[in-house]
Design a protein around this motif. Structure first.
Motif, PDB file in Angstrom:
ATOM      1  N   SER A 129     124.507  94.365 157.773  1.00  0.00           N
ATOM      2  CA  SER A 129     123.216  94.184 157.119  1.00  0.00           C
ATOM      3  C   SER A 129     122.491  95.522 157.077  1.00  0.00           C
ATOM      4  CB  SER A 129     122.374  93.155 157.877  1.00  0.00           C
ATOM      5  OG  SER A 129     121.074  93.086 157.323  1.00  0.00           O
ATOM      6  N   VAL A 130     122.103  95.948 155.893  1.00  0.00           N
ATOM      7  CA  VAL A 130     121.401  97.230 155.766  1.00  0.00           C
ATOM      8  C   VAL A 130     119.886  97.059 155.702  1.00  0.00           C
ATOM      9  CG1 VAL A 130     123.353  98.410 154.692  1.00  0.00           C
ATOM     10  CG2 VAL A 130     121.674  97.231 153.239  1.00  0.00           C
ATOM     11  N   THR A 131     119.414  95.817 155.605  1.00  0.00           N
ATOM     12  CA  THR A 131     117.982  95.547 155.588  1.00  0.00           C
ATOM     13  C   THR A 131     117.745  94.069 155.867  1.00  0.00           C
ATOM     14  OG1 THR A 131     115.935  95.647 154.271  1.00  0.00           O
ATOM     15  CG2 THR A 131     117.971  95.138 153.090  1.00  0.00           C
ATOM     16  N   PRO A 148     120.576  93.700 149.982  1.00  0.00           N
ATOM     17  CA  PRO A 148     120.916  95.124 150.103  1.00  0.00           C
ATOM     18  C   PRO A 148     120.442  95.986 148.939  1.00  0.00           C
ATOM     19  CG  PRO A 148     122.883  93.777 149.737  1.00  0.00           C
ATOM     20  CD  PRO A 148     121.765  92.834 150.026  1.00  0.00           C
ATOM     21  N   LEU A 149     120.307  95.418 147.747  1.00  0.00           N
ATOM     22  CA  LEU A 149     119.927  96.231 146.596  1.00  0.00           C
ATOM     23  C   LEU A 149     118.451  96.611 146.601  1.00  0.00           C
ATOM     24  CD1 LEU A 149     122.015  94.623 143.697  1.00  0.00           C
ATOM     25  CD2 LEU A 149     122.587  96.547 145.209  1.00  0.00           C
ATOM     26  N   VAL A 150     117.661  96.091 147.541  1.00  0.00           N
ATOM     27  CA  VAL A 150     116.255  96.520 147.612  1.00  0.00           C
ATOM     28  C   VAL A 150     116.101  97.770 148.465  1.00  0.00           C
ATOM     29  CG1 VAL A 150     115.431  94.148 147.347  1.00  0.00           C
ATOM     30  CG2 VAL A 150     115.591  95.133 149.648  1.00  0.00           C
ATOM     31  N   GLY A 201     118.610 104.103 148.003  1.00  0.00           N
ATOM     32  CA  GLY A 201     119.795 104.889 148.316  1.00  0.00           C
ATOM     33  C   GLY A 201     121.052 104.073 148.540  1.00  0.00           C
ATOM     34  N   ILE A 202     121.027 102.780 148.182  1.00  0.00           N
ATOM     35  CA  ILE A 202     122.160 101.911 148.493  1.00  0.00           C
ATOM     36  C   ILE A 202     123.431 102.321 147.749  1.00  0.00           C
ATOM     37  CG2 ILE A 202     121.535 100.198 146.734  1.00  0.00           C
ATOM     38  CD1 ILE A 202     123.082  99.497 150.217  1.00  0.00           C
ATOM     39  N   VAL A 203     123.306 102.820 146.527  1.00  0.00           N
ATOM     40  CA  VAL A 203     124.505 103.199 145.767  1.00  0.00           C
ATOM     41  C   VAL A 203     125.184 104.403 146.408  1.00  0.00           C
ATOM     42  CG1 VAL A 203     125.384 104.021 143.545  1.00  0.00           C
ATOM     43  CG2 VAL A 203     123.632 102.227 143.614  1.00  0.00           C
ATOM     44  N   ASP A 204     124.413 105.410 146.799  1.00  0.00           N
ATOM     45  CA  ASP A 204     124.991 106.578 147.472  1.00  0.00           C
ATOM     46  C   ASP A 204     125.616 106.174 148.809  1.00  0.00           C
ATOM     47  OD1 ASP A 204     124.305 108.323 145.459  1.00  0.00           O
ATOM     48  OD2 ASP A 204     122.387 108.882 146.379  1.00  0.00           O
ATOM     49  N   PHE A 205     124.970 105.254 149.519  1.00  0.00           N
ATOM     50  CA  PHE A 205     125.537 104.761 150.774  1.00  0.00           C
ATOM     51  C   PHE A 205     126.869 104.073 150.517  1.00  0.00           C
ATOM     52  CE2 PHE A 205     126.063 100.959 153.474  1.00  0.00           C
ATOM     53  CZ  PHE A 205     126.335 101.586 154.678  1.00  0.00           C
ATOM     54  N   PHE A 206     126.904 103.255 149.500  1.00  0.00           N
ATOM     55  CA  PHE A 206     128.146 102.550 149.170  1.00  0.00           C
ATOM     56  C   PHE A 206     129.252 103.548 148.837  1.00  0.00           C
ATOM     57  CE2 PHE A 206     131.055  99.963 146.728  1.00  0.00           C
ATOM     58  CZ  PHE A 206     131.037  98.759 147.408  1.00  0.00           C
ATOM     59  N   ASN A 225     121.837  88.609 146.104  1.00  0.00           N
ATOM     60  CA  ASN A 225     121.296  87.427 145.436  1.00  0.00           C
ATOM     61  C   ASN A 225     121.346  87.565 143.917  1.00  0.00           C
ATOM     62  OD1 ASN A 225     118.949  88.940 144.639  1.00  0.00           O
ATOM     63  ND2 ASN A 225     117.906  88.403 146.550  1.00  0.00           N
ATOM     64  N   GLY A 226     121.699  88.743 143.425  1.00  0.00           N
ATOM     65  CA  GLY A 226     121.931  88.930 142.003  1.00  0.00           C
ATOM     66  C   GLY A 226     120.721  89.272 141.165  1.00  0.00           C
ATOM     67  N   ILE A 227     119.520  89.224 141.729  1.00  0.00           N
ATOM     68  CA  ILE A 227     118.307  89.460 140.940  1.00  0.00           C
ATOM     69  C   ILE A 227     118.298  90.860 140.329  1.00  0.00           C
ATOM     70  CG2 ILE A 227     115.804  89.757 141.094  1.00  0.00           C
ATOM     71  CD1 ILE A 227     116.566  86.858 141.051  1.00  0.00           C
ATOM     72  N   LEU A 228     118.725  91.866 141.083  1.00  0.00           N
ATOM     73  CA  LEU A 228     118.726  93.255 140.616  1.00  0.00           C
ATOM     74  C   LEU A 228     120.092  93.721 140.132  1.00  0.00           C
ATOM     75  CD1 LEU A 228     116.566  94.837 143.479  1.00  0.00           C
ATOM     76  CD2 LEU A 228     115.802  94.201 141.182  1.00  0.00           C
ATOM     77  N   LEU A 229     121.055  92.833 140.121  1.00  0.00           N
ATOM     78  CA  LEU A 229     122.438  93.247 139.894  1.00  0.00           C
ATOM     79  C   LEU A 229     122.662  93.854 138.515  1.00  0.00           C
ATOM     80  CD1 LEU A 229     125.259  93.409 141.080  1.00  0.00           C
ATOM     81  CD2 LEU A 229     125.654  91.055 140.319  1.00  0.00           C
ATOM     82  N   HIS A 230     122.006  93.315 137.489  1.00  0.00           N
ATOM     83  CA  HIS A 230     122.229  93.866 136.150  1.00  0.00           C
ATOM     84  C   HIS A 230     121.731  95.299 136.041  1.00  0.00           C
ATOM     85  CE1 HIS A 230     118.187  92.093 135.931  1.00  0.00           C
ATOM     86  NE2 HIS A 230     117.918  92.903 134.931  1.00  0.00           N
ATOM     87  N   HIS A 231     120.777  95.707 136.914  1.00  0.00           N
ATOM     88  CA  HIS A 231     120.313  97.093 136.926  1.00  0.00           C
ATOM     89  C   HIS A 231     121.317  98.014 137.625  1.00  0.00           C
ATOM     90  CE1 HIS A 231     116.370  96.078 135.378  1.00  0.00           C
ATOM     91  NE2 HIS A 231     116.177  95.198 136.352  1.00  0.00           N
ATOM     92  N   TYR A 232     122.032  97.491 138.615  1.00  0.00           N
ATOM     93  CA  TYR A 232     122.884  98.314 139.460  1.00  0.00           C
ATOM     94  C   TYR A 232     124.375  98.191 139.155  1.00  0.00           C
ATOM     95  CZ  TYR A 232     119.069  99.482 142.663  1.00  0.00           C
ATOM     96  OH  TYR A 232     117.918  99.975 143.216  1.00  0.00           O
TER      97      TYR A 232
END
Length: 330
Positions: free
Chosen positions: A15-17, A69-71, A74-79, A96-103
């Motif tokens: 868990s990152v957050t 995790p997408l909130v 820096g999550i993409v760089d961490f990944f 949860n998919g709410i921000l997934l289309h952005h990322y």
């Protein structure tokens, strides 16, 4: 890593957050505010260090979770950084998919190939109710985005809440029939204060499976409980494109094949989701512990892993765990 019950432990959920942009009724209380400050959660470099030492010991599979995790910035760089850790051959994400289309595209470029998405209703008003404000269309856009990018498998997690969304079981089964998705029905678990409000809404997956089988004959897959399916019992609906899974921690515990440890956002290592026993890694890391000492603490946690969870208390009543699911990592 082999635990004291001779199980191979090769999977770390991180868990990152504990923060989330939803307030799902089975996951956190209505107020839903994080109790952790910025300094309370592990820094990315601290998480990477724990994963690196765990990989040296035999962890090969890591799943990034939250909260959401997408909130976390820096999550993409961490990944992307996870792919530099020797020994990891399976890195994935639960959202949860709410921000997934952005990322979706940036995560794909960072190396993500598979994903789990929480989705507990296909009805907009009901989805907004169970998530306390979520927009269903955002999630559906995210699912379509990762599907278009070729990520697979796409696993959709459906927590069954009796009297609320169990009337959608067949609709979700139809989705697995029509699309190459893994639809996984998950029993409601007794975690945190949110469970008090959901007491009496538990529904056994035996009932869920029986309902589905009246509409779709199910063929069991060979990889059931203990293989790549993890805790899910997997079935192919007749003539379907996808897979239906049942995760049943209450009615049919899968502890005998459990292969995982969990790292919470505040730096505690748990050997069992449904046990409140933890090892504080953050405290030792910030006190300057050596890599050898960190590995010793991981081994201490491993050795404490119980043979099975103990959520059934006196007189067969379900005993709830203290922490919220959002604090543990989904």
């Amino acid at each position: 890593m082999i635990d004291s019950h001779n199980r191979l432990i090769n999977y770390l959920r991180v868990s990152v957050t504990d923060r989330c942009n939803l307030r799902c009724v089975y996951c956190m209380p209505k107020e839903g505010l994080s109790l952790l400050g910025h300094a309370d959660i592990l820094r990315y470099e601290e998480i990477l260090r724990i994963i690196k030492e765990s990989a040296k010991m035999g962890i090969t599979k890591v799943r990034i979770t939250g909260g959401e995790p997408l909130v976390r910035r820096g999550i993409v760089d961490f990944f992307r950084s996870l792919h530099s850790i020797e020994g990891l051959d399976d890195i994935s994400l639960t959202t949860n998919g709410i921000l997934l289309h952005h990322y979706a595209e940036s995560l794909s470029r960072a190396g993500m190939k598979r994903i789990n998405i929480s989705l507990d209703s296909l009805q907009p008003e009901k989805y907004a109710s169970i998530t306390r404000g979520g927009n269903l269309q955002d999630v559906l856009r995210g699912i379509e985005a990762v599907h278009t990018l070729g990520m697979a498998p796409i696993k959709i997690n459906f927590v069954v809440v009796k009297g609320f969304n169990d009337d959608e079981v067949i609709e979700f089964a139809r989705l697995a029939h029509a699309k190459p998705y893994h639809i996984r029905f998950i029993e409601l678990m007794p975690l945190g204060s949110s469970y008090v409000h959901n007491d009496g809404r538990y529904l056994s997956n035996d009932i869920v499976k029986a309902r589905i089988e009246k509409n779709f004959p199910l063929t069991a897959l060979q990889d059931n409980n203990g293989g790549k399916g993890g805790p899910a019992s997997l079935f192919r609906p007749a003539g379907g494109a996808g897979i239906i899974g049942f995760i049943s921690p209450v009615s049919h515990h899968f502890c005998i094949s459990c292969n995982r440890l969990r790292l919470t956002a505040d730096g505690h290592l748990r050997a069992c989701l449904l046990s409140d026993d933890e090892t504080n890694l953050k405290e030792s890391i910030r006190a300057g512990c050596s890599d050898r000492e960190l590995q010793r603490l991981i081994k201490v946690t491993l050795d404490s892993k119980p043979l099975r969870h103990d959520i059934t208390g006196e007189h067969g009543r379900t005993r709830k765990c203290l922490k919220e699911m959002s604090a543990i990592g989904g």
